[in-house]
Scaffold this motif. Structure first.
Motif, short mmCIF file in Angstrom:
data_model
loop_
_atom_site.label_atom_id
_atom_site.label_comp_id
_atom_site.label_asym_id
_atom_site.label_seq_id
_atom_site.Cartn_x
_atom_site.Cartn_y
_atom_site.Cartn_z
N ASP A 1 -2.55 -6.66 0.84
CA ASP A 1 -1.94 -7.77 1.58
C ASP A 1 -2.01 -7.59 3.09
O ASP A 1 -2.31 -8.51 3.82
CB ASP A 1 -0.48 -7.94 1.15
CG ASP A 1 -0.38 -8.54 -0.25
OD1 ASP A 1 0.72 -8.63 -0.77
OD2 ASP A 1 -1.43 -8.92 -0.80
N PHE A 2 -1.73 -6.39 3.57
CA PHE A 2 -1.77 -6.18 5.03
C PHE A 2 -2.39 -4.82 5.36
O PHE A 2 -2.03 -4.18 6.33
CB PHE A 2 -0.37 -6.30 5.64
CG PHE A 2 0.69 -5.47 4.93
CD1 PHE A 2 0.94 -4.16 5.28
CD2 PHE A 2 1.43 -6.02 3.90
CE1 PHE A 2 1.92 -3.42 4.64
CE2 PHE A 2 2.40 -5.28 3.25
CZ PHE A 2 2.65 -3.97 3.62
N SER A 3 -3.34 -4.38 4.54
CA SER A 3 -3.96 -3.09 4.77
C SER A 3 -5.35 -3.06 4.13
O SER A 3 -5.57 -3.67 3.09
CB SER A 3 -3.10 -1.97 4.16
OG SER A 3 -3.73 -0.72 4.27
N THR A 4 -6.27 -2.37 4.78
CA THR A 4 -7.62 -2.18 4.25
C THR A 4 -7.98 -0.70 4.39
O THR A 4 -7.73 -0.09 5.43
CB THR A 4 -8.66 -3.02 5.02
OG1 THR A 4 -8.34 -4.40 4.86
CG2 THR A 4 -10.06 -2.78 4.48
N LYS A 5 -8.56 -0.12 3.33
CA LYS A 5 -8.93 1.28 3.34
C LYS A 5 -10.30 1.44 2.69
O LYS A 5 -10.60 0.79 1.69
CB LYS A 5 -7.90 2.13 2.57
CG LYS A 5 -8.25 3.62 2.51
CD LYS A 5 -7.23 4.41 1.69
CE LYS A 5 -7.62 5.88 1.60
NZ LYS A 5 -6.66 6.66 0.77
N GLU B 1 0.22 4.13 1.09
CA GLU B 1 0.08 4.89 2.33
C GLU B 1 0.51 4.07 3.55
O GLU B 1 0.24 4.48 4.69
CB GLU B 1 -1.37 5.34 2.50
CG GLU B 1 -1.86 6.24 1.36
CD GLU B 1 -3.32 6.61 1.51
OE1 GLU B 1 -3.85 7.28 0.63
OE2 GLU B 1 -3.94 6.21 2.53
N SER B 2 1.15 2.94 3.35
CA SER B 2 1.52 2.08 4.47
C SER B 2 2.57 2.75 5.36
O SER B 2 3.44 3.50 4.90
CB SER B 2 2.06 0.75 3.95
OG SER B 2 2.55 -0.03 5.01
N THR B 3 2.49 2.44 6.66
CA THR B 3 3.49 2.94 7.61
C THR B 3 4.68 2.00 7.70
O THR B 3 5.65 2.30 8.40
CB THR B 3 2.86 3.09 9.00
OG1 THR B 3 2.32 1.83 9.42
CG2 THR B 3 1.73 4.12 8.97
N GLU B 4 4.62 0.85 7.03
CA GLU B 4 5.76 -0.07 7.01
C GLU B 4 6.94 0.61 6.31
O GLU B 4 6.76 1.29 5.28
CB GLU B 4 5.40 -1.37 6.27
CG GLU B 4 4.30 -2.17 6.95
CD GLU B 4 4.79 -2.84 8.22
OE1 GLU B 4 3.97 -3.03 9.13
OE2 GLU B 4 5.99 -3.15 8.29
N PRO C 1 0.83 -1.21 0.00
CA PRO C 1 0.00 0.00 0.00
C PRO C 1 0.87 1.27 0.00
O PRO C 1 1.80 1.39 0.80
CB PRO C 1 -0.81 -0.12 1.30
CG PRO C 1 -0.71 -1.56 1.70
CD PRO C 1 0.62 -2.03 1.20
N THR D 1 -14.11 -0.05 -0.78
CA THR D 1 -13.10 -0.60 0.13
C THR D 1 -12.03 -1.33 -0.68
O THR D 1 -12.35 -2.13 -1.55
CB THR D 1 -13.74 -1.56 1.14
OG1 THR D 1 -14.74 -0.87 1.88
CG2 THR D 1 -12.69 -2.09 2.11
N HIS E 1 -8.84 -3.93 -0.42
CA HIS E 1 -8.24 -4.97 0.43
C HIS E 1 -6.87 -5.31 -0.14
O HIS E 1 -6.77 -5.88 -1.23
CB HIS E 1 -9.13 -6.21 0.46
CG HIS E 1 -10.52 -5.93 0.92
ND1 HIS E 1 -10.88 -5.89 2.24
CD2 HIS E 1 -11.65 -5.66 0.22
CE1 HIS E 1 -12.17 -5.62 2.34
NE2 HIS E 1 -12.66 -5.48 1.13
#
Length: 1028
Positions: free
Chosen positions: A219-223, A56-59, A54, A215, A217
């Motif tokens: 791998d490790f994020s949903t928005k 916008e991910s914080t990872e 994603p 929405t 979906h």
């Protein structure tokens, strides 16, 4: 051996036994020179997989895994988009073990295809490809959404218009507020393809504001994001019934990979709400599939699921259908792979690999991670790799790569080329059976075999024993020698009974859909296990495939019968039954001929194109072993028309024909054609569609419909009609030719209105009198000429407002909020058709401009006006109206409403039960000065035996009513009535357990919270005040 000569002859019929030896190195020096057995090339244990990151991910990092088993241990490199990466200390790309770690990944710099390369002194292998993608979901537009308006009873679609995104989204809709989600039922449908909301038939509950919730979906994020609200407004209800019209359609072609989930969407408008049904046109639906309206869901698609599917929407007014084809394809899958191989210097080697897939995979080869092409002693032929006269430089890591547009797979193996002396084998046990013929690789050495008897030894060291029998069992020693040394080895030969087919399968001739059992029985040595395998045209048959057509017909060890269920054309061919033990095997073949409907014709060509005819030609397809009896021709209009059978010349097209004329086509229309063949077993698959053609233009053949008109401004004649659809225009330069005249006149006026979408014409002339009848005709034209003329219709010019006012207007207050108004109707005049009357009323002291208005729905001469203020004087006028507006006002009349009824309910209610009656009393209500008089009381009574309430009237402050003896409780409401209307009720709940009375204070108007009052066995609870 203990056996007679006859027994040996019946049990043992082995004609040829080939015994071979594998040699271990004779000297340790050779072993170290050629490489220790502990040395081997890289073998992947963990390979990178595709990731969706994603934006916008914080990872802060992404890790692509890579680990290989190798001796010596492997070194690692990485490629991005085919170019080797520079992995320097301190850069964003770090190598940790074999893993690639990307720090602070961004789409612009890091999106792409990655591969890991693992190397050691033996060679290099390349991992599978892993794609790093970046997911995102933007916000909806901030602009306000336009309201959507339709008639109640009609269907409506609200578009979602999702923002830019990757990957796909799921959708839901809100009504008015979160979390009030639109339910999934037969009347509502949210497309998961477009996000649009469909309502098959609207009703009053659908009014409100709607927002689309999208929405994503990953791998490790949903928005999730919300759209602006869009208002749905409903105009007056249309009570008509409508046939279904499919609005949410699945595409004509849907491509899917084997194992994927496939969902087809279908939803229709209509009144009543249509029912959705699914069917497979060329097969049957699996019971495991989800076919709930309005989606068809195939959880794991297979090649058997390929075909044409139809959705049908049906209600009491009709039906609508849509068809589309599911085309199943597959990623590459290995059928045959290479394996680690040791070979001698100077020998030849052929490696092969094969892969299945759709489209058919292309195969290429890599050596130590680099492309391998034909050169010198190496020949690359698709899936085959051939070496001539191997040398040490040919050693290394090899990979076979199969790929199509859906994916790429890799198979790896190590080739070790060695120069060596004879290898020694320890003690070995060889087991042979009658008919056996084992094979082993050759060695460039000289051999001598020994058992104490003379045997035949070939140049390559093979020992041949002819007419083998039990007496040949025993120990055999082989002596081998070359310039590098000598070696010998001893083995034991054991002889077993040969495996034989005792009942072979028989060839068969069947039709599509039949069941068939192919028999196969065998005998074998009882000391060994027997297994049966079957092949079709040399390809193994998979009995474990879900929904497959093949079954094993018996569980007995010596019976291997094969049953074919619901045979299809693809099941015809050469079947081979193989009975095998660990030592030998036997096989028998049979041919199965499957007859069925013809295959699709090919090469459909259109020529001799006219305005309503064309000539079609085609080539014969496979008759599938049954002669073709006839052909059927179909056509469809593009881009989304349905296939329909067409008239032809000749009417019946025989099976030996390859051309026919198509009749009855529409001029100036785009068509595609296809051909189907039939035989005694049915109709086969149609051909592919022909190239698109357009028939020639022609004069319009149909007159426009819907001729009407009226309305407009004074001095205007407005004429309306229904625009003609594309299929009836027959050519370019389309328009309408109007003719009109005053009724009774002899001459016609004509005018041309260009454009196919035109639907009205306004003729202005100040001399036209209001509501004058005109005779009107219409025809269409194009550049080829004028079409036929319609029937004559009568259309009136614009109306003007009524000229006469109603007379003798009378009004009187009927209650504190109502008054009755009546008047003398006016006669119809020449200005137009009267539609009704408009009543205007306003309070005394107000200006007429502030008047409220109410209209009658017809030509009644009285009406009741409601919603008035009590004890108030009103002025009233009445006007006639038509479509042009309202006429002059009548003289005004006055009326005063009544005082409002008392606001206090009856109090101090008491009652007495007898065996058959209930007597209730209350204090009289005395009205205040500003309240109307009380002329009586109304009592609404309901008990537990009869839920329907009854109304009782009395002009006294008590009442006695008959009641049944077995009632348990009663609900009573008592209120005043008088000229001002009905007052506020007092409500009591009576529980009957005895025959005593009690009273309650009047607390209803104070809205107190009452408690129970008990007297002996009777309980009374004051609940609340309700309007009757």
């Amino acid at each position: 051996s203990g056996l007679s000569q006859e027994e040996a002859g019946s049990m043992l019929s082995l004609l040829l036994l080939i015994l071979r030896l594998w040699w271990y190195p004779l000297f340790a020096g050779w072993s170290s020179a050629l490489g220790s057995p502990a040395t081997f090339g890289p073998v992947f244990e963990d390979q990178p997989v595709g990731l969706l990151f994603p934006e916008e991910s914080t990872e802060e990092q992404v890790t692509l895994a890579c680990r290989a088993r190798a001796s010596p241990p492997a070194n690692y490199r990485w490629k991005m988009n085919g170019t080797e990466m520079k992995l320097e200390p301190g850069s964003r790309h770090q190598l940790m073990g074999g893993n690639l770690v990307i720090m602070s990944p961004t789409k612009a710099q890091d999106a792409g295809v990655y591969q890991c390369l693992a190397s050691n002194p033996v060679g290099t292998v390349v991992s599978r490809e892993a794609v790093l993608r970046f997911g995102f979901l933007q916000e909806f537009s901030k602009e306000e959404r336009d309201p959507v308006k339709t008639h109640e009873g009609w269907g409506v679609m609200l578009p979602c218009n999702p923002p830019a995104h990757y990957p796909g989204l799921s959708y839901r809709w809100l009504l008015n507020e979160f979390p009030n989600f639109i339910p999934t039922d037969g009347r509502h449908f949210v497309s998961q393809t477009t996000g649009n909301l469909y309502i098959a038939r609207t009703n009053a509950s659908d009014l409100g504001n709607y927002s689309c919730l999208a929405t994503s979906h990953m791998d490790f994020s949903t928005k999730s994001v919300f759209s602006k609200f869009a208002q749905l407004n409903l105009a007056a209800e249309d009570p008509r019934l409508f046939a279904p019209s499919i609005k949410a359609r699945f595409p004509p072609e849907t491509y899917a990979l084997v194992g994927q989930q496939v969902t087809l969407e279908c939803f229709a408008f209509g009144n009543p709400v249509p029912r959705i049904k699914w069917r497979k046109v060329d097969g049957s639906l699996s019971p495991q599939w989800t076919t709930a309206e309005p989606t068809l869901q195939i959880p794991s698609v297979s090649f058997e699921d390929e075909g044409t599917y139809e959705c049908e929407a049906e209600n009491s007014k009709g039906r609508d259908t849509v068809q589309g084809r599911i085309i199943v394809q597959a990623q590459p899958e290995w059928l045959k792979v290479i394996s680690d191989t040791e070979a001698d210097i100077g020998s030849n080697l052929r490696w092969g690999c094969a892969a299945a897939g759709k489209p058919r995979p292309m195969v290429r080869w890599l050596r130590n991670g680099e492309p391998l092409t034909s050169q010198n002693r190496v020949e690359v032929l698709a899936g085959d790799l051939q070496f001539s006269k191997l040398s040490l430089e040919d050693s290394g890591m090899y990979q076979c790569v199969a790929e199509n547009k859906h994916g790429t797979i890799y198979a790896s193996a190590e080739l070790a080329v060695q120069g060596k002396g004879p290898k020694r084998w320890g003690r070995a046990l060889w087991t042979a059976a009658a008919g056996g013929n084992p094979h082993t690789p050759k060695e460039p050495v000289s051999f001598l075999w020994s058992q104490g008897a003379l045997m035949t030894v070939t140049l390559d060291g093979t020992l041949i024993i002819r007419n083998i029998s039990r007496s040949d069992e025993g120990k055999y020693t082989c002596f081998a020698e070359n310039f590098m040394g000598k070696a010998n080895s001893t083995g034991i030969l054991s002889v077993r009974d040969a495996t034989k087919i005792t009942l072979a399968p028989s060839s068969a001739d069947i039709n599509v859909g039949d069941n068939l059992t192919l028999q196969c029985h065998a005998s074998h040595d009882p000391t060994m296990d027997l297994t049966f395998t079957w092949t079709l045209d040399d390809f193994p048959i998979n009995f474990d495939k879900p929904g497959g057509h093949y079954r094993r017909a018996s569980v007995k060890e010596t019976v291997g019968d094969l049953t074919i269920l619901n045979a299809q054309l693809r099941h015809g061919g050469k079947y081979t039954c193989m009975a095998q033990t660990v030592v030998d095997g036997a096989s028998k073949e049979a041919t199965v001929l499957v007859r069925g409907p013809p295959g699709p014709p090919g090469g459909v060509v259109v020529r001799d194109i006219g305005d309503t005819t064309v000539q079609l030609s085609w080539s014969r397809g496979f008759d599938n072993h049954s002669p073709i009896a006839k052909y059927m021709l179909q056509a469809r209009t593009t881009p989304a028309g349905k296939w329909k059978q067409v008239r032809t010349n000749p009417v019946n097209i025989e099976g030996n024909a390859e051309t026919a004329q198509v009749l009855g086509l529409m001029p100036w229309t785009d068509y595609e054609f296809r051909v189907s063949a039939s035989n005694i077993l049915g109709t086969g698959e149609p051909s592919g569609p022909s190239s698109r053609i357009r028939t020639k233009e022609a004069v319009p053949s149909v007159a426009p419909s819907g001729l009407s008109g009226g309305g407009g401004a004074p001095g205007e004649l407005i004429i309306n009609w229904t625009p003609m659809s594309r299929e009836y225009q027959n050519g370019d330069g389309f328009g309408y030719l109007l003719s009109f005249r005053r009724q009774g006149s002899s001459s016609w006026q004509t005018t041309r209105v260009p454009g196919a979408d035109a639907q009205y014409f306004v003729y202005s002339n100040e001399s036209i009198q209001p509501y004058t009848p005109f005779e009107v005709k219409i025809r269409s034209y194009n550049r080829r000429g004028d079409g036929p003329e319609s029937l004559t219709a009568l259309v009136y010019s614009a109306e003007e407002e009524p000229r006469v006012a109603p007379a003798k207007v009378w009004a009187k207050g009927a209650s504190s909020s109502e008054m009755n108004v009546s008047w003398e109707p006016v006669r119809q005049d020449v200005n137009g058709i009267l539609l009704g009357y408009e009543i205007r009323y306003w309070k005394a002291g107000d200006k007429e401009a502030a008047a409220d208005r109410v209209r009658t729905a017809g030509l009644e001469n009285s009406a009741q006006v409601t919603g008035l203020h009590p004890n108030t004087k009103y002025h009233i006028t009445v006007r006639a109206y038509n479509r042009a507006g309202t006429g002059p006002a009548s003289p005004s009349a006055d009326a005063t409403t009544m005082k409002s009824p008392p606001r206090r309910p009856p109090g101090n209610i008491s009652w007495t039960f007898s065996s058959s009656s209930l007597s209730i009393k209350w204090d009289p209500v005395v009205p205040l000065r500003n309240e109307s008089t009380v002329t009586g009381y109304k009592m609404l009574y309901q008990n537990d035996l009869h839920q329907t309430p009854t109304l009782h009237l009395t002009n006294k402050n008590w009442i006695e009513i008959p009641v049944a003896e077995d009632i348990g409780y009663a609900l009573v409401q008592i209120r005043t009535t008088g000229p001002g209307g009905d007052g506020i009720p007092a409500e009591v709940h009576i529980v009957r357990n005895g025959g005593t009375s009690m009273m309650v204070e009047n607390t209803a108007v104070r809205m107190a919270h009452p408690g129970p009052v008990l007297s002996c066995t009777v309980m009374l609870i004051l609940i609340h005040c309700l309007d009757l």
